[in-house]
Write a protein that holds these residues in place. Structure first.
Motif, PDB file in Angstrom:
ATOM      1  N   ASP B 255      57.736  43.170  43.595  1.00  0.00           N
ATOM      2  CA  ASP B 255      57.427  44.616  43.611  1.00  0.00           C
ATOM      3  C   ASP B 255      56.116  44.872  42.878  1.00  0.00           C
ATOM      4  O   ASP B 255      55.246  45.580  43.371  1.00  0.00           O
ATOM      5  CB  ASP B 255      58.561  45.403  42.914  1.00  0.00           C
ATOM      6  N   ALA B 256      55.957  44.264  41.691  1.00  0.00           N
ATOM      7  CA  ALA B 256      54.733  44.538  40.908  1.00  0.00           C
ATOM      8  C   ALA B 256      53.516  44.109  41.723  1.00  0.00           C
ATOM      9  O   ALA B 256      52.527  44.829  41.835  1.00  0.00           O
ATOM     10  CB  ALA B 256      54.792  43.790  39.579  1.00  0.00           C
ATOM     11  N   HIS B 257      53.604  42.937  42.358  1.00  0.00           N
ATOM     12  CA  HIS B 257      52.418  42.461  43.110  1.00  0.00           C
ATOM     13  C   HIS B 257      52.114  43.370  44.279  1.00  0.00           C
ATOM     14  O   HIS B 257      50.957  43.720  44.530  1.00  0.00           O
ATOM     15  CB  HIS B 257      52.696  41.037  43.639  1.00  0.00           C
ATOM     16  N   VAL B 258      53.168  43.750  45.037  1.00  0.00           N
ATOM     17  CA  VAL B 258      52.920  44.519  46.269  1.00  0.00           C
ATOM     18  C   VAL B 258      52.274  45.855  45.918  1.00  0.00           C
ATOM     19  O   VAL B 258      51.362  46.312  46.595  1.00  0.00           O
ATOM     20  CB  VAL B 258      54.269  44.728  47.005  1.00  0.00           C
ATOM     21  N   GLU B 259      52.730  46.441  44.822  1.00  0.00           N
ATOM     22  CA  GLU B 259      52.258  47.811  44.531  1.00  0.00           C
ATOM     23  C   GLU B 259      50.976  47.804  43.706  1.00  0.00           C
ATOM     24  O   GLU B 259      50.313  48.821  43.591  1.00  0.00           O
ATOM     25  CB  GLU B 259      53.348  48.581  43.756  1.00  0.00           C
ATOM     26  N   ALA B 260      50.610  46.676  43.099  1.00  0.00           N
ATOM     27  CA  ALA B 260      49.432  46.692  42.191  1.00  0.00           C
ATOM     28  C   ALA B 260      48.159  46.750  43.034  1.00  0.00           C
ATOM     29  O   ALA B 260      48.140  46.241  44.162  1.00  0.00           O
ATOM     30  CB  ALA B 260      49.434  45.439  41.324  1.00  0.00           C
ATOM     31  N   PRO B 261      47.080  47.329  42.490  1.00  0.00           N
ATOM     32  CA  PRO B 261      45.787  47.273  43.198  1.00  0.00           C
ATOM     33  C   PRO B 261      45.276  45.827  43.192  1.00  0.00           C
ATOM     34  O   PRO B 261      45.823  44.977  42.497  1.00  0.00           O
ATOM     35  CB  PRO B 261      44.882  48.184  42.365  1.00  0.00           C
ATOM     36  N   THR B 262      44.238  45.540  43.955  1.00  0.00           N
ATOM     37  CA  THR B 262      43.785  44.140  44.106  1.00  0.00           C
ATOM     38  C   THR B 262      43.553  43.494  42.751  1.00  0.00           C
ATOM     39  O   THR B 262      44.139  42.450  42.448  1.00  0.00           O
ATOM     40  CB  THR B 262      42.451  44.116  44.896  1.00  0.00           C
ATOM     41  N   ALA B 263      42.701  44.121  41.928  1.00  0.00           N
ATOM     42  CA  ALA B 263      42.380  43.489  40.624  1.00  0.00           C
ATOM     43  C   ALA B 263      43.671  43.313  39.821  1.00  0.00           C
ATOM     44  O   ALA B 263      43.893  42.275  39.196  1.00  0.00           O
ATOM     45  CB  ALA B 263      41.406  44.377  39.859  1.00  0.00           C
ATOM     46  N   GLY B 264      44.566  44.299  39.910  1.00  0.00           N
ATOM     47  CA  GLY B 264      45.817  44.212  39.153  1.00  0.00           C
ATOM     48  C   GLY B 264      46.604  42.979  39.561  1.00  0.00           C
ATOM     49  O   GLY B 264      47.000  42.167  38.716  1.00  0.00           O
ATOM     50  N   SER B 265      46.770  42.773  40.872  1.00  0.00           N
ATOM     51  CA  SER B 265      47.610  41.608  41.230  1.00  0.00           C
ATOM     52  C   SER B 265      46.866  40.310  40.976  1.00  0.00           C
ATOM     53  O   SER B 265      47.499  39.305  40.642  1.00  0.00           O
ATOM     54  CB  SER B 265      48.082  41.693  42.685  1.00  0.00           C
TER      55      SER B 265
END
Lengths: 189, 533, 97, 737
Positions: B255-265
């Motif tokens: 969930d965290a990866h799918v919803e994070a922005p590019t830099a975030g993931s």
């Protein structure tokens, strides 16, 4: 009236009024219409007044009849008539037999516990020491007659309490008037 | 090179400098944002240039670490020790060894690439976005450097908050659920750790003010096993297991990866997942070797690690969303790291460290590529793509190379790491290594299938055909080239990385072996250190 | 006589409690409360024979309180009635938590 | 890159062998240059703001993409070989020089090193280790990138670079019009680089690098025309099935490292000194190595990817799926000869699986209509032969068959390539969409393509095993060595799951003969249907059928010579004409010790009588097969593919490959996908962990809150109840004190 002279008369009347009180209380609880209920409650109060007299508290008996039966129950009836709730059989007042059964059971449980407590040694601590009992008895037979023993403590030790009750009554009156008043313009918020 | 570094007293100021620079940068960015009074259109270019400048400065500054650190010397490099809260015995002590050095370099080199990756994708509230990224960097570097348990815990939390905000504000549709889940998962774990840290500190203080220094506590646990060592280890283990993520605690990651922005993931995958494994290698295992190597504890850890490997690979096989697929593949890769750590041989530990770094590079590159295609097609579902290689050949080439490195084809960094982990863990745990090796097949299956659904297959959908002429631009190519070079360089010539981490790995293994032998000797006498399992 | 009057007081009190629990009409509820107060007064009077007249002072106090309470209670009921056109306790749940 | 010589005293140290590392590096350079050319021409970086792409592609742009897309779909349909529009790739000229030139240079260097090695003569007993740089220096492992030059690797290098050059030349002609021309040559050069690493590597992990590298290149080349779903699927399938084999290799390497502590060939051979014959460890290692070999060389359990690999261009099939990559398994077993000789049970497994594969693939080959599928199954079958050879410990025989097979199978594939090229030119001329690879559309091509016809017959006779062609010598030697080992060898004494070794060997010999018979039949069937009988291509196309250009037929001629006279490299002892058993002496230092251990120390020998009998039966079988095919098969009765009736019964099962693919799909692929989707992902992840634990705990908190709120329900009655219940509980506290 010395009860030692007429023990039979005394105890007979005591049981009579006791049973009357219980019967009318039961009827009072089970009546559907508030007016009938009020009437039975008045009856209960009269029986209690008689009991007070039998117990030697004539003043309290009088007050009971005057204040309770006379004033409070009249106000109740007045309000019932004002809101013409007299014939309220339409609303199933009682809360269904399940609720009634539960309430009955709870009441009996409480009664049983009180009775058990009354016999238990716990009650023994409450029974008065002999000396105290005697001293109370003379007070009643003392000079001021029936009113004396009440008036003394009322106006000596408990004077403050007495004044406070008057203050209480005053606020109650003002409160009742304010709440009861019809707001002009717009319904009660 | 080392003379130049010693000349400028590099060891003395580098670590605090690495921590403070991003903080100053954050303040600068916020100040600049205030000057622009919030009209985002004009503010964006200024914010990202400033942030990029700061991150590049940080990267150049940290490059010196590569030569400065002499792997053989047992004591911490660049040690700084200041009193922080004397009443509680908390000191600001930082220092690094071979393992931390590698992870710090990974962080400082990935951050500018992550910023470049989200150059055009983040458009609103950019100042606070870049300020949060800077604070996040300080938190992460702090975790790698901390030699004081409380400082480690503080940095652990400092790292958590910006990430929560980045996912929560700039994320996708279900970002609130994802960020809240991410935050609560890690928070519950780290609270347990806090209790353990305080307990350890009091034990170390012996009645007086508590002592939280890493070396002091290491000496204490070496002398006599701490009472309740099992529970303290479990507290640490759970906190790190959530972060790794190990098998049962991993559901926040997709969930965290799918919803994070590019830099975030990218940052989440490349660096933040390494906190858990770093925690095991730095705190949980060395401080409580006899508990870590206790047969049942070790068995549980190995079973969870290997389940994570196979489970992650299998579930990744059926993901419709590309980012979720890569997230589950991260669960599988980090399962390898845990297998490497708990197999406890020099080769498997070094393999684990190589997997940590190579996973950071490959998965970071994968997420950047997903970000690039997402900016163009605004979808991550695999079946929406098809035949992209016809219209975007450069993108297709990069994606193939990075996918191959993530599968672990020899000649890329993925292979070196996984090969060493499996090779090293075979002598001590043959069956676990055997089962883990099967994931080699599933890795090829799910990634190749995903890559095929994106870049091969007939080019029939009009939206894909419209991508003609919209291949990667120079910025994106410049961003990927260093990662591709790192992939090939670490695959063909991993010697420099291996020699730098060998000493630290060797010390850890010898420490654990020594502890295990002493407990065995004691076990013959009075039963295992009094706990009585 | 003491035991019997205390028993009578207990029974009346119980009937009052049953009335409070079962009846849904606000006014009858008040009456039941009055009945419970009377029961208490009875036990006061019964015990005043043993402990002196202070018992009866108490009864006076209780009566004043009962009167005040009845007055204010009924005023409230009237206000509610004007608003809700019913005194059924089930409808009056503005205080819902 | 510092180059120290492991054995400075080695005779090859100061010869040209010092530059042996250049042999693999040359193709790598070719890959780099071609790759750069491919990317530069194809890829032009897009606009700075990528998100503009999605929504506003303007009409013209869209149209062009549409046109290109549509055209492209038409252009690259399933088995379509060369492109029909003549837009040759801008860098085509440069690439067609670099590609083959790089390989020719490597071949030249290889020949130089070979001559140096022959010159060294006696000194060549120890292999020449050339260490380049440290690769994995961790703990006990300490692995270096080092090349091992000895007779076996030299032979393989010569085959790879030699045949590779020929195939590169052929591809120049074949792939000239393809838009992905530089990309094709980049992949081909990369493939040769990895193949050379595989054969020259001095340790198992380095061989493994080459092992997976060639797997990667075969994935890229099979799926070369990736815009067709079938090709991309075939590539993916090849890689994943190879990966299953590689899993076996990995486990074998771990076993070796855990028990011997080293992974280099010399190290492993040295530490085998005290290992007992038939030990569990050695058998396990050999079985896992064999699992790896089955993956790469397409044997029984993992052969399903090779027939689908025909989706790639034909020269790729020739180079990768006939001559070099698929023989990697045989090379690996020959390289670990000392290991395998210690595990008779494993050797018997190898031989049995080889024989079964040979027969099984041959049966499928009988009924295939696609010319390349016939050759693919014949390759699988011939590989089975090679495994029989190395399986029974006759490593020289296995390698010899590998070499001769490389010659005639490359010739067959390239020949079929030129046939398909001619058919495609014809179909292109008349815009006919018929299948250029289906034999039912061919027929009677001998008058249009005489050169290819003649050379293909040479190759067919070679593969069938007719003397004096090379196939006869190598196949006969394998069968003879199997027969020789049925008595008095470690294999005969060992038992395979209870069955005594000699019985297994007799069964292997019998299966070998059956396979030889079927090989002769289906090869002749292919020749009949393609070259003999009436032409079925159609009147309009008939005019356009002509021989392929010289760039393509040239290499065919060279391969024809090799497959005709290749047999003389290793003449059997019978024919003592001076340099007989050449290959046996050449490979003796590498595999000699392993071969002898299997036959209890002295060379296996058969009495002359039995040898003549064996040769006689082999020739009889081959001739019978060819005669049967000529007698029974009537090419004139065939109808073109479009109107051909569907097959029934046994023919259908053979055509559909005994439904092995469907079996694997049902048994392995679908259950894994189902398991991971339903049980693991939805069930465990979303259901149990997320559903119950995470969201579950949130739900628990909410429900507790709701219960609490019910108490403050605002109904006065409830409060009365609570009061009375409280009273009662207090009273009961006293009563039950």
């Amino acid at each position: 009236m010395r009860h030692e002279f007429f023990p039979l008369f005394y105890s007979f009347h005591f049981y009579l009024f006791g049973l009357l009180a219980i019967a009318s209380a039961l009827l009072f609880v089970t009546r559907k219409s508030p007016v009938a209920a009020a009437m039975w409650l008045v009856n209960v109060m009269f029986c209690l007044a008689a009991e007070y007299v039998l117990l030697g508290a004539q003043f309290i008996g009088a007050i009971q009849v005057l204040v309770y039966a006379g004033a409070i129950m009249v106000v109740f009836l007045f309000v019932v008539m004002l809101l013409n709730l007299g014939h309220a059989e339409a609303v199933t007042d009682l809360r269904g037999n399940a609720g009634r059964l539960a309430a009955g059971f709870v009441g009996l449980a409480m009664l049983a516990e009180v009775m058990v407590l009354a016999q238990s040694e716990f009650a023994a601590e409450l029974t008065p020491k002999a000396a105290l009992a005697r001293q109370a008895a003379e007070a009643i037979d003392g000079p001021g007659g029936v009113i004396g023993p009440i008036a003394a403590p009322l106006f000596r030790e408990h004077l403050l309490a007495f004044e406070l009750t008057s203050m209480l009554l005053l606020t109650a009156i003002v409160g009742a008037v304010v709440i009861g008043k019809k707001r002009e313009g717009g319904d009660a918020r | 090179m080392t003379q130049f570094l010693d000349g400028i007293g590099y060891a003395g100021w580098i670590l605090p400098a690495l921590l403070l620079l991003p903080l100053l940068g954050a303040v600068l960015v916020v100040a600049q944002g205030a000057m622009h009074k919030g009209d985002d259109a004009s503010a964006m270019p200024a914010a990202r240039q400033l942030a990029l400048g700061i991150f590049l400065a940080e990267a150049v500054l940290s490059l010196g670490l590569w030569w400065a650190l002499d792997p053989a010397s047992p004591d911490w490099y660049g040690k700084v020790d200041l009193a922080w809260i004397p009443q509680w015995g908390v000191r600001f002590t930082i220092g690094i060894d071979g393992i931390a050095q590698m992870l710090i370099l990974l962080t400082t080199l990935i951050m500018p690439l992550a910023v470049l990756g989200s150059w055009t994708s983040v458009r609103e509230k950019t100042h606070s976005y870049y300020a949060l990224l800077l604070i996040l960097t300080t938190g992460m570097l702090g975790v790698f450097m901390a030699l004081d348990l409380v400082l480690f815990y503080v940095m652990w939390e400092v790292m958590l908050v910006p990430m929560y905000l980045i996912i929560g504000v700039w994320g996708g549709q279900r970002r609130l659920y994802a960020s809240l889940k991410f935050f609560l998962y890690t928070m519950v774990g780290s609270l347990l750790m806090l209790v353990a840290i305080v307990w350890l500190g009091l034990q170390a203080g012996r009645g007086g003010p508590p002592v939280f220094g890493y070396d002091a506590i290491m000496v204490m646990t070496k002398a006599a096993p701490v009472t309740g060592a099992m529970w303290v280890f479990l507290a640490f283990a759970i906190a790190f297991a959530v972060k790794v993520p190990m098998f049962p605690f991993h559901t926040w990651l997709p969930d965290a990866h799918v919803e994070a922005p590019t830099a975030g993931s990218v940052i989440l995958a490349a660096i933040m997942l390494k906190m858990g494994t770093f925690g095991f290698v730095r705190f949980a295992v060395p401080l409580f070797p006899e508990v870590a190597m206790h047969p049942t504890v070790r068995m549980v850890m190995l079973v969870l690690a290997v389940t994570g490997i196979v489970y992650g690979a299998l579930v990744a096989l059926v993901q419709p969303d590309f980012k979720k697929l890569v997230a589950y593949s991260s669960v599988s890769h980090l399962g390898f790291v845990m297998l490497g750590i708990f197999a406890m041989t020099v080769e498997s530990l070094q393999g684990a460290l190589v997997v940590t770094i190579s996973h950071g590079v490959s998965t970071g590159a994968l997420f950047l590529l997903i970000g690039m295609i997402y900016e163009r097609r605004h979808t991550r579902q695999l079946e929406d793509f098809g035949g992209i290689a016809k219209v975007m050949p450069i993108f297709a080439t990069c994606l193939t190379i990075v996918a191959l490195s993530s599968i672990g084809v020899p000649g890329t960094n993925g292979f070196v790491g996984e090969f060493l982990v499996l090779l090293g863990s075979f002598p001590t745990q043959p069956w676990f290594s055997f089962v883990a090796a099967t994931s080699v097949i599933f890795a090829a299956a799910y990634l190749l299938w995903a890559v095929q659904r994106i870049i091969y297959n007939p080019l029939v959908k009009p939206e894909n055909q419209a991508l003609k002429g919209h291949d990667l631009n120079w910025r994106e190519i410049g961003l990927l080239v260093p990662l591709l070079l790192a992939i090939v360089w670490m695959g063909v010539y991993p010697k420099p990385v291996l020699t730098r981490t060998e000493a630290a790995a060797d010390r850890l293994v010898r420490g654990v072996e020594a502890a295990r032998l002493s407990t065995l000797r004691k076990a013959d006498g009075t039963g295992l250190n009094g706990e009585g399992r | 006589m003491l035991a019997e009057s205390l028993a009578l007081s207990a029974v009346l009190f119980t009937i009052g409690v049953i009335g409070v629990l079962t009846r849904r009409n606000a006014i009858i509820l008040f009456m039941c409360v009055e009945l419970m107060l009377n029961a208490v007064n009875l036990s006061f009077v019964a015990l005043s024979k043993l402990y002196g007249a202070t018992g009866q002072v108490f009864v006076v106090m209780v009566m004043t309180v009962a009167a005040a309470e009845a007055a204010v209670g009924l005023a409230i009921i009237i206000a509610i009635f004007r608003h809700r056109q019913s005194v059924d306790l089930e409808d009056i749940n503005l205080l819902k938590g | 890159m510092q180059v120290e010589h492991a054995a400075t005293g080695h005779p090859l140290a100061d010869t040209v062998a010092r530059f042996a590392w250049a042999i693999p590096v040359l193709p790598l350079l070719g890959f780099a240059v071609n790759g750069a050319l491919a990317l530069r021409a194809a890829g032009t970086p897009g606009p700075a703001d990528p998100s503009a792409a999605g929504h506003h592609g303007d009409a013209g742009h869209g149209h062009d993409a549409g046109h290109h897309g549509a055209h492209d779909a038409h252009g690259a349909h399933a088995d379509h070989e060369a492109h029909d529009h003549p837009a040759r790739h801008p860098a085509a000229g440069l690439v067609s020089i670099i590609g083959p030139a790089v390989l020719a240079l490597a071949f030249g260097l290889a020949v130089a090193v070979f001559s140096a090695m022959r010159g060294a003569g006696e000194g060549m007993h120890a292999p020449y280790i050339l260490t380049l740089f440290d690769w994995l220096p961790t703990g006990k492992l300490d692995l270096a990138v080092a090349f091992q030059l000895d007779q076996l690797s030299m032979l393989m290098i010569l085959i790879i670079t030699g045949i590779g050059t020929l195939i590169h030349l052929f591809s120049v002609g074949y792939m000239q019009d393809d838009p992905g021309y530089p990309r094709y040559f980049a992949y081909l050069n990369l493939f040769v680089f990895f193949m050379l690493i595989l054969v020259m590597g001095a340790s198992y992990p380095l061989m493994f690098v080459g092992w997976e590298g060639v797997g990667l290149c075969s994935y890229l080349l099979i799926g070369f025309w990736f815009s067709e779903q079938a090709n991309a699927d075939a590539g993916k399938k090849a890689f994943i099935v190879n990966r299953i084999g590689d899993f076996g290799m990995l486990v074998a390497m771990f076993l070796m490292f855990a028990n011997f502590g080293t992974l280099t060939y010399t190290g492993v051979a040295a530490s085998l000194g005290d290992v007992a014959v038939g030990g569990a460890l050695v058998t396990a290692i050999c079985l896992f190595l064999f699992l790896g070999a089955t993956g790469k060389s397409a044997q029984i359990p993992l052969f399903v990817w090779l027939p689908d690999a025909m989706a790639g261009p034909t020269p790729v099939s020739a180079l990768i799926h006939a001559a070099t990559m698929v023989t990697a398994g045989v090379y690996m077993i020959a390289r670990s000869a000392s290991l395998f000789s210690l595990a008779p049970a494993a050797q018997l497994t190898v031989a049995l699986v080889g024989a079964l594969t040979a027969v099984f693939a041959a049966t499928i080959g009988l009924k295939q209509w696609d010319i390349k599928k016939v050759l693919a199954y014949s390759t699988v079958s011939q590989l089975g032969y090679m495994f029989v050879g190395v399986g029974v410990g006759a490593y020289t025989a296995g390698v010899f068959h590998l070499m001769t097979h490389a010659f005639f199978k490359a010739l067959l594939f390239l020949g079929s390539g030129s046939v398909i090229y001619a058919m495609h030119q014809a179909y292109h001329a008349t815009h006919n969409h018929a299948d250029a690879q289906d034999m039912r559309n061919m027929g009677g091509l001998k008058q249009y393509m005489p050169v290819t016809f003649g050379l293909m017959w040479i190759a067919t006779l070679a593969i069938a095993g007719i003397p004096p062609f090379s196939g006869f010598f190598s196949k006969d030697e394998i069968l003879a060595s199997v027969f020789a080992r049925t008595q008095h060898s470690t294999l005969a004494e060992a038992s395979w799951l209870g069955v005594p070794g000699s019985v297994v060997l007799y069964a292997v010999y019998a299966l070998g003969l059956i396979a030889a018979l079927m090989t002769a039949i289906y090869m002749t069937r292919m020749m009949l249907y393609t070259f003999h009988g009436p032409n079925r291509t159609g009147e309009a196309e008939r005019g356009h059928l002509k021989e392929a250009p010289w760039i393509m037929t040239g290499p065919l001629v060279v391969l024809g010579l090799l497959s005709a006279f290749g047999g003389f490299l290793n003449l059997p002892a019978l024919v003592n004409v001076g340099w007989n058993e050449g290959l046996h002496h050449w490979l003796e230092p590498v595999v000699g010790e392993g071969t002898l251990r299997v036959t209890h120390g002295e060379a296996a020998h058969l009495s002359h009588a039995t040898e003549y009998a064996l040769i006689g039966t082999a020739i009889a079988i081959a001739v019978a097969g060819i005669a049967y095919a000529f007698a029974r098969l009537k090419p004139e009765a065939l109808t073109p593919a479009a109107e051909a009736p569907a097959e029934q019964g046994i023919a259908k099962t053979l055509l559909d490959k005994w439904y092995v693919d469907e079996l694997y799909g049902k048994v392995a692929v679908r259950p894994t996908l189902g398991l991971s989707r339903v049980v693991l992902w939805k069930g465990m992840d979303v259901g149990l962990i997320d559903g119950v634990l995470v969201n579950g705990s949130a739900l628990l908190a909410r429900t507790l809150g709701w219960i609490g709120s019910q108490l403050q329900s605002g109904r006065v009655g409830t409060y009365a109840w609570v009061l009375v219940l409280g009273l009662i509980s207090v009273l009961s506290a006293f009563t039950f004190r």
